[in-house]
Design a protein around this motif. Structure first.
Motif, PDB file in Angstrom:
ATOM      1  N   TYR A  70      52.286  51.427  14.826  1.00  9.52           N
ATOM      2  CA  TYR A  70      53.077  50.662  15.277  1.00  9.52           C
ATOM      3  C   TYR A  70      54.348  50.989  15.625  1.00  9.52           C
ATOM      4  CZ  TYR A  70      55.799  46.336  15.888  1.00  9.52           C
ATOM      5  OH  TYR A  70      56.379  45.418  16.386  1.00  9.52           O
ATOM      6  N   ASP A  71      55.019  51.749  14.495  1.00  9.85           N
ATOM      7  CA  ASP A  71      56.345  51.941  14.707  1.00  9.85           C
ATOM      8  C   ASP A  71      56.595  52.759  15.891  1.00  9.85           C
ATOM      9  OD1 ASP A  71      57.194  50.535  12.471  1.00  9.85           O
ATOM     10  OD2 ASP A  71      57.168  52.350  11.289  1.00  9.85           O
ATOM     11  N   GLN A  72      55.936  53.965  16.221  1.00  3.47           N
ATOM     12  CA  GLN A  72      56.074  54.686  17.311  1.00  3.47           C
ATOM     13  C   GLN A  72      55.777  53.932  18.727  1.00  3.47           C
ATOM     14  OE1 GLN A  72      53.597  58.124  15.649  1.00  3.47           O
ATOM     15  NE2 GLN A  72      55.231  59.389  16.695  1.00  3.47           N
ATOM     16  N   ILE A  73      54.626  52.988  18.693  1.00  4.53           N
ATOM     17  CA  ILE A  73      54.357  52.377  19.857  1.00  4.53           C
ATOM     18  C   ILE A  73      55.879  51.457  20.105  1.00  4.53           C
ATOM     19  CG2 ILE A  73      53.065  50.516  20.746  1.00  4.53           C
ATOM     20  CD1 ILE A  73      50.644  51.650  19.156  1.00  4.53           C
ATOM     21  N   PHE A  74      56.424  50.740  19.092  1.00  2.52           N
ATOM     22  CA  PHE A  74      57.539  49.714  19.334  1.00  2.52           C
ATOM     23  C   PHE A  74      58.695  50.526  19.818  1.00  2.52           C
ATOM     24  CE2 PHE A  74      60.887  46.880  18.049  1.00  2.52           C
ATOM     25  CZ  PHE A  74      60.269  45.720  18.496  1.00  2.52           C
ATOM     26  N   ALA A  75      58.844  51.860  19.426  1.00  2.00           N
ATOM     27  CA  ALA A  75      59.754  52.764  19.987  1.00  2.00           C
ATOM     28  C   ALA A  75      59.697  52.926  21.312  1.00  2.00           C
ATOM     29  CB  ALA A  75      59.976  53.955  18.967  1.00  2.00           C
ATOM     30  N   LEU A  76      58.388  53.354  21.732  1.00  2.00           N
ATOM     31  CA  LEU A  76      58.034  53.683  23.033  1.00  2.00           C
ATOM     32  C   LEU A  76      58.510  52.492  23.815  1.00  2.00           C
ATOM     33  CD1 LEU A  76      56.803  55.642  25.012  1.00  2.00           C
ATOM     34  CD2 LEU A  76      54.455  54.605  24.589  1.00  2.00           C
ATOM     35  N   TRP A  77      57.893  51.215  23.624  1.00  2.00           N
ATOM     36  CA  TRP A  77      58.234  49.963  24.358  1.00  2.00           C
ATOM     37  C   TRP A  77      59.443  49.854  24.441  1.00  2.00           C
ATOM     38  CZ3 TRP A  77      54.515  46.408  21.136  1.00  2.00           C
ATOM     39  CH2 TRP A  77      52.989  47.008  21.493  1.00  2.00           C
ATOM     40  N   LEU A 119      58.286  42.241  26.006  1.00  2.00           N
ATOM     41  CA  LEU A 119      57.987  41.965  24.535  1.00  2.00           C
ATOM     42  C   LEU A 119      58.422  40.623  24.007  1.00  2.00           C
ATOM     43  CD1 LEU A 119      59.174  45.400  22.820  1.00  2.00           C
ATOM     44  CD2 LEU A 119      56.947  45.020  23.646  1.00  2.00           C
ATOM     45  N   ASN A 120      57.557  39.924  23.038  1.00  2.00           N
ATOM     46  CA  ASN A 120      58.019  38.761  22.274  1.00  2.00           C
ATOM     47  C   ASN A 120      58.014  39.307  20.934  1.00  2.00           C
ATOM     48  OD1 ASN A 120      55.793  37.289  21.097  1.00  2.00           O
ATOM     49  ND2 ASN A 120      55.102  37.374  23.253  1.00  2.00           N
ATOM     50  N   PRO A 121      58.753  38.523  19.897  1.00  2.00           N
ATOM     51  CA  PRO A 121      58.840  38.771  18.590  1.00  2.00           C
ATOM     52  C   PRO A 121      57.743  38.320  17.853  1.00  2.00           C
ATOM     53  CG  PRO A 121      60.250  36.604  19.209  1.00  2.00           C
ATOM     54  CD  PRO A 121      59.757  37.161  20.633  1.00  2.00           C
ATOM     55  N   VAL A 122      56.845  37.563  18.234  1.00  2.00           N
ATOM     56  CA  VAL A 122      55.619  37.327  17.567  1.00  2.00           C
ATOM     57  C   VAL A 122      54.339  37.866  17.599  1.00  2.00           C
ATOM     58  CG1 VAL A 122      53.959  35.291  16.845  1.00  2.00           C
ATOM     59  CG2 VAL A 122      56.455  34.704  17.491  1.00  2.00           C
ATOM     60  N   ASP A 123      54.041  38.145  19.157  1.00  2.00           N
ATOM     61  CA  ASP A 123      52.986  38.651  19.489  1.00  2.00           C
ATOM     62  C   ASP A 123      52.911  40.320  19.512  1.00  2.00           C
ATOM     63  OD1 ASP A 123      51.530  36.251  19.896  1.00  2.00           O
ATOM     64  OD2 ASP A 123      52.395  36.310  21.902  1.00  2.00           O
ATOM     65  N   GLU A 166      52.581  42.288  12.643  1.00  2.00           N
ATOM     66  CA  GLU A 166      51.480  41.503  12.492  1.00  2.00           C
ATOM     67  C   GLU A 166      50.713  41.040  13.795  1.00  2.00           C
ATOM     68  OE1 GLU A 166      54.760  40.856  11.545  1.00  2.00           O
ATOM     69  OE2 GLU A 166      54.328  41.666   9.238  1.00  2.00           O
ATOM     70  N   GLY A 167      51.516  40.732  14.670  1.00  2.00           N
ATOM     71  CA  GLY A 167      50.845  40.300  16.131  1.00  2.00           C
ATOM     72  C   GLY A 167      50.008  41.513  16.701  1.00  2.00           C
ATOM     73  N   ILE A 168      50.379  42.589  16.427  1.00  2.00           N
ATOM     74  CA  ILE A 168      49.770  44.046  17.093  1.00  2.00           C
ATOM     75  C   ILE A 168      48.382  44.153  16.042  1.00  2.00           C
ATOM     76  CG2 ILE A 168      49.641  46.506  17.670  1.00  2.00           C
ATOM     77  CD1 ILE A 168      51.099  44.542  19.677  1.00  2.00           C
ATOM     78  N   GLU A 169      48.795  44.132  14.967  1.00  2.00           N
ATOM     79  CA  GLU A 169      47.812  44.187  14.102  1.00  2.00           C
ATOM     80  C   GLU A 169      46.419  43.064  14.133  1.00  2.00           C
ATOM     81  OE1 GLU A 169      46.785  45.051   9.283  1.00  2.00           O
ATOM     82  OE2 GLU A 169      48.258  43.673   9.652  1.00  2.00           O
ATOM     83  N   ARG A 170      46.780  42.085  14.544  1.00  2.00           N
ATOM     84  CA  ARG A 170      45.486  40.882  14.907  1.00  2.00           C
ATOM     85  C   ARG A 170      45.151  41.380  16.352  1.00  2.00           C
ATOM     86  NH1 ARG A 170      49.081  37.126  14.278  1.00  2.00           N
ATOM     87  NH2 ARG A 170      49.844  36.944  16.373  1.00  2.00           N
ATOM     88  N   TYR A 171      45.777  41.819  17.145  1.00  2.00           N
ATOM     89  CA  TYR A 171      45.254  42.187  18.500  1.00  2.00           C
ATOM     90  C   TYR A 171      44.085  43.445  18.251  1.00  2.00           C
ATOM     91  CZ  TYR A 171      45.059  43.426  23.492  1.00  2.00           C
ATOM     92  OH  TYR A 171      44.377  43.614  24.760  1.00  2.00           O
ATOM     93  N   LEU A 172      44.491  44.539  17.368  1.00  2.00           N
ATOM     94  CA  LEU A 172      43.858  45.548  17.290  1.00  2.00           C
ATOM     95  C   LEU A 172      42.359  45.215  16.471  1.00  2.00           C
ATOM     96  CD1 LEU A 172      46.369  48.376  16.231  1.00  2.00           C
ATOM     97  CD2 LEU A 172      45.114  47.948  18.278  1.00  2.00           C
ATOM     98  N   LYS A 173      42.659  44.189  15.381  1.00  2.00           N
ATOM     99  CA  LYS A 173      41.285  43.730  14.865  1.00  2.00           C
ATOM    100  C   LYS A 173      40.510  43.149  15.784  1.00  2.00           C
ATOM    101  CE  LYS A 173      43.197  43.187  10.199  1.00  2.00           C
ATOM    102  NZ  LYS A 173      43.521  42.427   9.087  1.00  2.00           N
ATOM    103  N   ARG A 174      41.079  42.386  16.882  1.00  2.00           N
ATOM    104  CA  ARG A 174      40.107  41.912  17.853  1.00  2.00           C
ATOM    105  C   ARG A 174      39.563  42.630  18.915  1.00  2.00           C
ATOM    106  NH1 ARG A 174      39.153  36.507  19.635  1.00  2.00           N
ATOM    107  NH2 ARG A 174      38.853  36.548  22.060  1.00  2.00           N
TER     108      ARG A 174
END
Length: 156
Positions: free
Chosen positions: A13-20, A30-34, A38-46
């Protein structure tokens, strides 16, 4: 330098967020929730098998650097490319094409036959890229959204 592709994990996550945040086009999506951890973790689980990283290894022995990412998922019927970003220093090397091919293969394995993606109208480079990948522009649809969370802007 070599590029490898692998599945995304929440540890990335930290490296992806820095890339974005390395480009204005990605940052404005980007939005502060999705797009929070936590939002990315939820997305990856799905979507555990359809999101990929591109890593650059320069041969120095240092850990590989995240230079590209694609977050792709589906609802059982249609695939969607939510985020794709390649670091500006690594563009025009085929990395985006590799990520798209990997995501398309993963979706096809899951029985998905059609994919769509969202691209800002004023992002000429991205629109040209997607056209080159065989993604056609739909002019007969309107994209509409509604925020269910006050922390997420409604949009333009």
């Amino acid at each position: 330098m070599s590029i490898s592709i692998r599945l995304v994990t929440i540890e990335d996550y930290d490296q992806i967020f820095a890339l974005w945040n390395s480009t204005e086009q990605s940052k404005r999506a980007l939005n502060p929730v999705d797009d929070s951890r936590e939002g990315i973790e939820r997305y990856l689980k799905r979507n555990p098998t359809t999101c990929f990283l591109a890593l650059s290894k320069d041969g120095s022995g240092d850990a590989p650097e995240v230079v590209g990412v694609i977050l792709t998922g589906h609802d059982g019927r249609r695939g969607i490319i939510h985020h794709m970003c390649v670091h500006p220093s690594f563009r025009r090397q085929g990395i985006a094409r590799m990520l798209v091919q990997k995501a398309e293969e993963a979706l096809k394995k899951e029985g998905i036959n059609k994919i769509f993606g969202l691209v800002f109208k004023d992002n000429d480079a991205a629109n040209a890229f997607w056209e080159n990948q065989g993604y056609t522009l739909r002019t007969n649809l309107n994209y509409r959204n509604k925020s269910l969370n006050n922390d997420i802007q409604q949009g333009e």
